[in-house]
Motif scaffolding. Sequence first.
Motif, PDB file in Angstrom:
ATOM      1  N   MET A 138       0.856  -1.181   0.000  1.00  0.00           N
ATOM      2  CA  MET A 138       0.000   0.000   0.000  1.00  0.00           C
ATOM      3  C   MET A 138       0.887   1.224   0.000  1.00  0.00           C
ATOM      4  N   GLY A 139       0.431   2.270  -0.670  1.00  0.00           N
ATOM      5  CA  GLY A 139       1.279   3.453  -0.677  1.00  0.00           C
ATOM      6  C   GLY A 139       0.639   4.672  -1.267  1.00  0.00           C
ATOM      7  N   TRP A 140       1.424   5.735  -1.237  1.00  0.00           N
ATOM      8  CA  TRP A 140       1.003   7.020  -1.765  1.00  0.00           C
ATOM      9  C   TRP A 140       2.004   7.487  -2.819  1.00  0.00           C
ATOM     10  N   VAL A 152       5.803   8.537  -3.005  1.00  0.00           N
ATOM     11  CA  VAL A 152       5.946   9.358  -1.810  1.00  0.00           C
ATOM     12  C   VAL A 152       6.306   8.470  -0.625  1.00  0.00           C
ATOM     13  N   ALA A 153       5.450   7.493  -0.358  1.00  0.00           N
ATOM     14  CA  ALA A 153       5.680   6.602   0.782  1.00  0.00           C
ATOM     15  C   ALA A 153       4.892   5.325   0.560  1.00  0.00           C
ATOM     16  N   GLY A 191       6.031  -5.404   4.697  1.00  0.00           N
ATOM     17  CA  GLY A 191       5.492  -4.626   5.807  1.00  0.00           C
ATOM     18  C   GLY A 191       6.348  -3.469   6.256  1.00  0.00           C
ATOM     19  N   THR A 192       7.513  -3.330   5.651  1.00  0.00           N
ATOM     20  CA  THR A 192       8.362  -2.203   5.999  1.00  0.00           C
ATOM     21  C   THR A 192       7.912  -0.953   5.253  1.00  0.00           C
ATOM     22  N   THR A 193       8.346   0.191   5.742  1.00  0.00           N
ATOM     23  CA  THR A 193       7.987   1.450   5.093  1.00  0.00           C
ATOM     24  C   THR A 193       9.135   1.958   4.242  1.00  0.00           C
ATOM     25  N   ASN A 194       8.759   2.679   3.210  1.00  0.00           N
ATOM     26  CA  ASN A 194       9.731   3.229   2.284  1.00  0.00           C
ATOM     27  C   ASN A 194       9.305   4.660   1.961  1.00  0.00           C
ATOM     28  N   PHE A 234       6.795  13.425   6.414  1.00  0.00           N
ATOM     29  CA  PHE A 234       5.587  12.650   6.145  1.00  0.00           C
ATOM     30  C   PHE A 234       5.683  11.297   6.848  1.00  0.00           C
ATOM     31  N   THR A 235       4.517  10.785   7.252  1.00  0.00           N
ATOM     32  CA  THR A 235       4.455   9.468   7.876  1.00  0.00           C
ATOM     33  C   THR A 235       3.304   8.674   7.295  1.00  0.00           C
ATOM     34  N   ILE A 236       3.590   7.478   6.835  1.00  0.00           N
ATOM     35  CA  ILE A 236       2.546   6.582   6.341  1.00  0.00           C
ATOM     36  C   ILE A 236       2.161   5.638   7.472  1.00  0.00           C
TER      37      ILE A 236
END
Length: 120
Positions: free
Chosen positions: A34-36, A48-49, A55-58, A67-69
Amino acid sequence: QVQLVESGGGLVQPGGSLRLSCAHSGSIFSPYAMGWYRQAPGKQRELVATFTSSGTTNYADFVKGRFTISRDNAKNTVYLQMNSLKPEDTADYYCNVAFRTDWGEVRNYWGQGTQVTVSS
């Protein structure tokens, strides 16, 4: 039918904050990623994120620290908290959710986009 509904865009002054939301529905499979993403006028769509398949964030370098996802699996919703907004963050922001079927196919879906304008 899978649907992604975005909300939370708008006009904000430089230095301000917005939180975008993207609620997905209609899939019998769990999200794989999932992302933006965002697209400014005359430019290509850019990441963007994201939450990766592990499951890690990028995050893109230009939003790190600002910014925080996040996500709420119970609500099938992914969020983007945007702080310290700059005029160059002005763009249409798009939610993306990928689902993986039981037979391994990855299906990508996009939201309709929500406009973010950072201006004084």
